[in-house]
Design an enzyme around this catalytic site. Structure first.
Site, PDB file in Angstrom:
ATOM      1  N   ARG A  32      -9.906  -5.968  24.512  1.00  0.00           N
ATOM      2  CA  ARG A  32      -9.660  -4.801  23.757  1.00  0.00           C
ATOM      3  C   ARG A  32     -10.338  -4.220  22.571  1.00  0.00           C
ATOM      4  O   ARG A  32     -10.594  -3.019  22.352  1.00  0.00           O
ATOM      5  CB  ARG A  32      -8.088  -4.469  23.705  1.00  0.00           C
ATOM      6  CG  ARG A  32      -7.607  -5.707  22.769  1.00  0.00           C
ATOM      7  CD  ARG A  32      -6.012  -5.456  22.531  1.00  0.00           C
ATOM      8  NE  ARG A  32      -5.121  -5.693  23.768  1.00  0.00           N
ATOM      9  CZ  ARG A  32      -4.011  -5.930  23.884  1.00  0.00           C
ATOM     10  NH1 ARG A  32      -3.328  -6.220  22.829  1.00  0.00           N
ATOM     11  NH2 ARG A  32      -3.356  -5.816  24.865  1.00  0.00           N
TER      12      ARG A  32
ATOM     13  N   GLU B 258      -4.783  -8.117  32.628  1.00  0.00           N
ATOM     14  CA  GLU B 258      -5.069  -7.399  31.873  1.00  0.00           C
ATOM     15  C   GLU B 258      -6.618  -7.552  31.177  1.00  0.00           C
ATOM     16  O   GLU B 258      -7.254  -8.576  31.514  1.00  0.00           O
ATOM     17  CB  GLU B 258      -4.041  -7.268  30.394  1.00  0.00           C
ATOM     18  CG  GLU B 258      -2.502  -7.031  30.889  1.00  0.00           C
ATOM     19  CD  GLU B 258      -1.830  -7.629  29.786  1.00  0.00           C
ATOM     20  OE1 GLU B 258      -1.834  -6.944  28.706  1.00  0.00           O
ATOM     21  OE2 GLU B 258      -0.412  -7.986  30.283  1.00  0.00           O
TER      22      GLU B 258
ATOM     23  N   ARG C 184      -7.431 -10.945  19.905  1.00  0.00           N
ATOM     24  CA  ARG C 184      -6.474 -11.640  20.477  1.00  0.00           C
ATOM     25  C   ARG C 184      -6.391 -11.347  22.024  1.00  0.00           C
ATOM     26  O   ARG C 184      -6.691  -9.970  22.290  1.00  0.00           O
ATOM     27  CB  ARG C 184      -4.964 -11.160  20.100  1.00  0.00           C
ATOM     28  CG  ARG C 184      -3.978 -11.835  20.974  1.00  0.00           C
ATOM     29  CD  ARG C 184      -2.407 -11.513  20.541  1.00  0.00           C
ATOM     30  NE  ARG C 184      -2.211 -10.189  20.526  1.00  0.00           N
ATOM     31  CZ  ARG C 184      -1.770  -9.455  21.470  1.00  0.00           C
ATOM     32  NH1 ARG C 184      -1.110 -10.030  22.534  1.00  0.00           N
ATOM     33  NH2 ARG C 184      -1.352  -7.947  21.198  1.00  0.00           N
TER      34      ARG C 184
ATOM     35  N   HIS D 243      -2.452  -1.996  16.441  1.00  0.00           N
ATOM     36  CA  HIS D 243      -1.360  -2.823  17.443  1.00  0.00           C
ATOM     37  C   HIS D 243      -0.775  -4.092  17.080  1.00  0.00           C
ATOM     38  O   HIS D 243       0.440  -4.457  17.339  1.00  0.00           O
ATOM     39  CB  HIS D 243      -2.000  -2.794  18.700  1.00  0.00           C
ATOM     40  CG  HIS D 243      -1.331  -3.318  19.991  1.00  0.00           C
ATOM     41  ND1 HIS D 243      -0.034  -2.760  20.287  1.00  0.00           N
ATOM     42  CD2 HIS D 243      -1.356  -4.521  20.593  1.00  0.00           C
ATOM     43  CE1 HIS D 243       0.224  -3.529  21.452  1.00  0.00           C
ATOM     44  NE2 HIS D 243      -0.325  -4.523  21.464  1.00  0.00           N
TER      45      HIS D 243
ATOM     46  N   HIS E 258      -5.109  -1.236  19.874  1.00  0.00           N
ATOM     47  CA  HIS E 258      -5.016  -1.032  21.194  1.00  0.00           C
ATOM     48  C   HIS E 258      -5.712  -0.065  21.440  1.00  0.00           C
ATOM     49  O   HIS E 258      -5.609   1.031  21.132  1.00  0.00           O
ATOM     50  CB  HIS E 258      -3.561  -1.101  21.447  1.00  0.00           C
ATOM     51  CG  HIS E 258      -3.227  -1.391  22.989  1.00  0.00           C
ATOM     52  ND1 HIS E 258      -3.631  -0.483  24.048  1.00  0.00           N
ATOM     53  CD2 HIS E 258      -2.526  -2.507  23.615  1.00  0.00           C
ATOM     54  CE1 HIS E 258      -3.268  -1.215  25.121  1.00  0.00           C
ATOM     55  NE2 HIS E 258      -2.526  -2.062  24.783  1.00  0.00           N
TER      56      HIS E 258
HETATM   57  P1  FAD Z   1       9.003  -9.293  15.959  1.00  0.00           P
HETATM   58  O1  FAD Z   1       9.220  -9.221  17.421  1.00  0.00           O
HETATM   59  O2  FAD Z   1       8.145  -8.187  15.476  1.00  0.00           O
HETATM   60  O3  FAD Z   1      10.257  -9.574  15.160  1.00  0.00           O
HETATM   61  C1  FAD Z   1      10.219  -9.624  13.594  1.00  0.00           C
HETATM   62  C2  FAD Z   1      11.541  -9.554  12.959  1.00  0.00           C
HETATM   63  O4  FAD Z   1      11.595  -9.659  11.737  1.00  0.00           O
HETATM   64  C3  FAD Z   1      12.366  -8.175  13.517  1.00  0.00           C
HETATM   65  O5  FAD Z   1      13.397  -8.447  13.923  1.00  0.00           O
HETATM   66  C4  FAD Z   1      12.230  -7.489  12.082  1.00  0.00           C
HETATM   67  O6  FAD Z   1      13.560  -6.632  11.863  1.00  0.00           O
HETATM   68  C5  FAD Z   1      12.604  -8.700  11.055  1.00  0.00           C
HETATM   69  N1  FAD Z   1      11.971  -8.584   9.961  1.00  0.00           N
HETATM   70  C6  FAD Z   1      10.614  -7.961   9.524  1.00  0.00           C
HETATM   71  N2  FAD Z   1      10.931  -8.100   7.991  1.00  0.00           N
HETATM   72  C7  FAD Z   1      11.818  -8.596   7.494  1.00  0.00           C
HETATM   73  C8  FAD Z   1      12.652  -8.575   6.375  1.00  0.00           C
HETATM   74  N3  FAD Z   1      12.093  -8.173   5.269  1.00  0.00           N
HETATM   75  N4  FAD Z   1      13.884  -8.897   6.252  1.00  0.00           N
HETATM   76  C9  FAD Z   1      14.681  -9.264   7.396  1.00  0.00           C
HETATM   77  N5  FAD Z   1      14.049  -9.117   8.671  1.00  0.00           N
HETATM   78  C10 FAD Z   1      12.772  -8.914   8.723  1.00  0.00           C
HETATM   79  N6  FAD Z   1       2.657  -9.372  23.210  1.00  0.00           N
HETATM   80  C11 FAD Z   1       2.274 -10.007  24.467  1.00  0.00           C
HETATM   81  O7  FAD Z   1       2.027 -10.957  24.256  1.00  0.00           O
HETATM   82  N7  FAD Z   1       2.431  -9.280  25.531  1.00  0.00           N
HETATM   83  C12 FAD Z   1       2.667  -8.015  25.509  1.00  0.00           C
HETATM   84  O8  FAD Z   1       2.711  -7.410  26.853  1.00  0.00           O
HETATM   85  C13 FAD Z   1       2.828  -7.346  24.364  1.00  0.00           C
HETATM   86  N8  FAD Z   1       3.135  -6.021  24.411  1.00  0.00           N
HETATM   87  C14 FAD Z   1       3.204  -5.187  23.315  1.00  0.00           C
HETATM   88  C15 FAD Z   1       3.440  -3.978  23.220  1.00  0.00           C
HETATM   89  C16 FAD Z   1       3.689  -3.358  22.096  1.00  0.00           C
HETATM   90  C17 FAD Z   1       4.327  -1.675  22.012  1.00  0.00           C
HETATM   91  C18 FAD Z   1       3.677  -3.910  20.868  1.00  0.00           C
HETATM   92  C19 FAD Z   1       4.230  -3.330  19.505  1.00  0.00           C
HETATM   93  C20 FAD Z   1       3.358  -5.161  21.003  1.00  0.00           C
HETATM   94  C21 FAD Z   1       3.204  -5.640  22.011  1.00  0.00           C
HETATM   95  N9  FAD Z   1       2.734  -7.188  21.844  1.00  0.00           N
HETATM   96  C22 FAD Z   1       2.541  -8.141  23.248  1.00  0.00           C
HETATM   97  C23 FAD Z   1       2.725  -8.085  20.867  1.00  0.00           C
HETATM   98  C24 FAD Z   1       4.105  -8.911  20.676  1.00  0.00           C
HETATM   99  O9  FAD Z   1       5.236  -8.071  21.128  1.00  0.00           O
HETATM  100  C25 FAD Z   1       4.323  -9.235  19.202  1.00  0.00           C
HETATM  101  O10 FAD Z   1       3.340  -9.783  18.630  1.00  0.00           O
HETATM  102  C26 FAD Z   1       5.597 -10.214  19.177  1.00  0.00           C
HETATM  103  O11 FAD Z   1       6.741  -9.665  19.910  1.00  0.00           O
HETATM  104  C27 FAD Z   1       6.132 -10.514  17.871  1.00  0.00           C
HETATM  105  O12 FAD Z   1       7.238 -11.355  17.665  1.00  0.00           O
HETATM  106  P2  FAD Z   1       7.622 -11.908  16.502  1.00  0.00           P
HETATM  107  O13 FAD Z   1       9.001 -12.593  16.678  1.00  0.00           O
HETATM  108  O14 FAD Z   1       6.411 -12.598  15.795  1.00  0.00           O
HETATM  109  O15 FAD Z   1       7.956 -10.817  15.613  1.00  0.00           O
HETATM  110  C1  SIN Z   2      -0.035  -4.276  26.613  1.00  0.00           C
HETATM  111  O1  SIN Z   2       0.874  -4.262  27.390  1.00  0.00           O
HETATM  112  O2  SIN Z   2      -0.989  -3.646  27.132  1.00  0.00           O
HETATM  113  C2  SIN Z   2       0.149  -4.941  25.546  1.00  0.00           C
HETATM  114  C3  SIN Z   2      -0.069  -6.257  25.718  1.00  0.00           C
HETATM  115  C4  SIN Z   2      -0.264  -7.061  24.452  1.00  0.00           C
HETATM  116  O3  SIN Z   2      -0.450  -6.595  23.268  1.00  0.00           O
HETATM  117  O4  SIN Z   2      -0.657  -8.375  24.726  1.00  0.00           O
END
Ligand code: FAD
Ligand code: SIN
Length: 523
Positions: free
Chosen positions: A288, A116, A384, A349, A241
């Protein structure tokens, strides 16, 4: 009131990984996970590209991944954190495999590594183009096997409980004792008293309206921590993104993974000109921040609403095999990637900043930890590197687990007052919430986007103050609803982004302010 050893707020990769690790090691300890939607709803579920991990020791090395991360972060990463996270990658991936997550392998049985933007080597482990879905599935399956974890789905954490809520304890060290939680199905609000609380509440994408994030990404954890007076840092570094699918009407945007550019796709403007080589020698595979700023510049020059991603020269069968979900989603939009270019546009993003944490995941409030996208660890600096977020969550969940393995947090005898909503009424003016939300998203998009200026930021603060006052009044007089709490949180988060943007006097990574250009020249 519920009492528990650990309260975890959020059921994405960060919250679930920590919960599984603690539950496996201490079967006698109790973990309560609250999550505001279905248990799998999270940014994690939508991750596409994968997890960046150095597995190929011939072509790749930790040194190269560290260097790529530092370059992407544009001088603002904490080098010791970068080294720690990168070097732990293989071990943390191993654990995910043990919990049952599957990643694609090639014909020799080795991991099929993707590439990537900003990566100098192939090192992104993935499950087709639905890596996050697979990780979330495996983690939830493991969670369900562990009887000492309780998941409370459709429970919204409203605010952290700290000394400020407890009579005669205002002057003690700032300490967290759990959270006030709203049961979205019954409307009840109750206290969860916890010896240790972990915020794993994810990102803020919805603050911009036009985002790759699902609707849960409203920055609740960051806003709660801010109101509780935790230190919040680097909020100006919102990552856009480059390639969200352009939809003429809809706001929420489907992501076209950066891995598609890693696979060889080109960015073109309406005239068909491949413009990225003019901006960076890495062309489509520049980091990015650079690709998003370049697209923004092309759009401003042409006045067009989007640019295009051209996949027509690629091996389409291989594309379909690697990116089945993207292929299908494009077809649903009447885009056949074999013959049509995909209209794309940058969208909010990821947040590189957040709740400031130490390497042990400690916030500046005692007994309060944070992990995942809601945090600022120092890994990402000003921008990032792709696929470093899932990795960061895995490594920090492990660090926080290690800390809790050595130190047991004891329960407090302090009496925590119940939630008090005396004098509030059911909000009749739902339209006010919707209206303020739309205004907030428009102001963030128009004044606090990819390219900022002091004038626009100051104007944003002025408009935001009006929204803030209206929302606070509404909050004080209304019974809790999820949409009102989320709006209030998004207002807090927007305030932090704008204020911290105004404080940054030099352009770095994902932060670009036209008024800083001369400051940068002086450096
Ligand atoms: P999340 O997975 O967002 O989980 C947060 C949780 O908190 C959820 O369950 C939500 O419901 C809960 N929550 C929030 N507020 C409250 C509240 N007030 N009360 C109770 N529950 C609450 N990163 C990579 O490294 N590789 C990738 O390929 C990649 N692709 C991506 C593609 C997309 C479309 C997106 C949107 C992001 C991508 N990212 C990627 C980024 C990555 O997915 C996220 O940064 C990561 O998954 C965040 O994980 P987390 O556990 O911190 O938060
Ligand atoms: C993507 O697949 O382009 C998202 C990857 C990332 O946010 O790390």
């Amino acid at each position: 009131m519920i009492t528990t050893d650990y309260l975890v707020i959020g059921s994405g990769i960060a919250g679930l990984t920590f919960s599984v690790k603690i539950a496996e090691k201490f079967p006698e300890r109790k973990i309560v996970v609250v999550t505001k939607a279905n248990e799998d709803e999270s940014n994690t579920k939508y991750a596409q590209g994968g997890v960046a991990v150095v597995l190929d020791k011939v072509q790749d090395s930790f040194k190269k991944h560290i260097k790529d991360t530092l370059i992407a972060g544009d001088g603002l990463c904490k080098e010791d954190v970068v080294k720690l996270v990168v070097k732990e990658g293989p071990e943390r991936l191993e654990e995910l495999l043990l919990w049952g997550a599957n990643f694609d392998v090639n014909s020799s049985g080795e991991f099929d590594l993707g590439k990537e933007g900003g990566h100098s080597e192939y090192r992104v482990v993935h499950h087709k183009d639905i890596t996050g879905y697979e990780i979330e599935r495996a983690l939830l399956k493991r969670v369900h096997q562990l009887p000492n974890i309780t998941i409370l789905a459709h429970h919204f954490a409203i605010d952290l409980v700290t000394n400020h809520h407890i009579k005669d304890h205002e002057s003690e060290n700032l300490t967290c004792f759990g959270a006030y939680v709203f049961n979205q199905k019954t409307g009840d609000i109750f206290t969860i008293k916890a010896n240790s609380t972990l915020l794993a509440s994810g990102g803020i994408g919805c603050v911009y309206g036009h985002t790759t994030n699902p609707v849960i990404a409203t920055g609740d954890g960051i806003a709660m921590a801010y109101r509780a007076k935790a230190r919040i840092k680097d909020m100006e570094f919102v990552q856009f993104h480059p390639t969200a699918l352009y939809e003429e009407k809809g706001e929420s945007s489907f992501l076209i993974s950066e891995a598609v550019r890693g696979f060889g796709a080109y960015l073109r403007n309406k005239k068909g000109y491949r413009f990225m080589p003019d901006y960076d020698k890495r062309a489509e595979l520049a980091s990015r921040d650079i690709v998003s700023q370049s697209i923004d510049s092309e759009l401003k020059k042409s006045g067009e609403p989007h640019v295009y991603l051209d996949c027509t020269h690629l091996d389409i069968d291989a594309f379909k095999d690697h990116f089945p979900n993207i292929y299908k989603k494009c077809l649903e939009h009447h885009i056949n990637i074999e013959t049509d270019w995909i209209p794309v546009i940058p969208a909010s993003h990821y947040l590189c900043g957040g709740i400031k944490v130490s390497k042990k995941g400690k916030t500046t409030i005692d007994n309060l930890f944070a992990c995942g996208e809601c945090t600022r660890t120092g890994l990402h600096g000003a921008n990032r590197l792709a696929s470093n977020s899932l990795l960061e969550a895995l490594v920090y969940a492990h660090n926080i687990f290690k800390h809790h393995s050595k130190k047991e947090y004891k329960s407090t005898d302090l009496i925590i007052p119940d939630w008090n909503d005396e004098g509030t009424t059911i909000p009749e003016e739902h339209i006010l919430i919707q209206h303020n939300l739309k205004q907030l998203q428009a102001l963030m998009r128009n004044y606090v986007g990819i390219v900022r200026s002091n004038k626009r930021l100051k104007r944003a603060i002025k408009h935001l103050d009006l929204i803030y006052n209206e929302v606070e009044d509404l909050y004080k007089e209304s019974k809790i609803t999820t949409s009102l709490c989320e709006l209030r949180n998004m207002v807090n988060v927007s305030h932090l982004i704008i204020r911290q943007s105004l404080d940054r006097k030099e352009n770095k990574g994902g932060y670009y302010n036209v008024d800083n250009v001369k400051n940068n020249e002086g450096v």
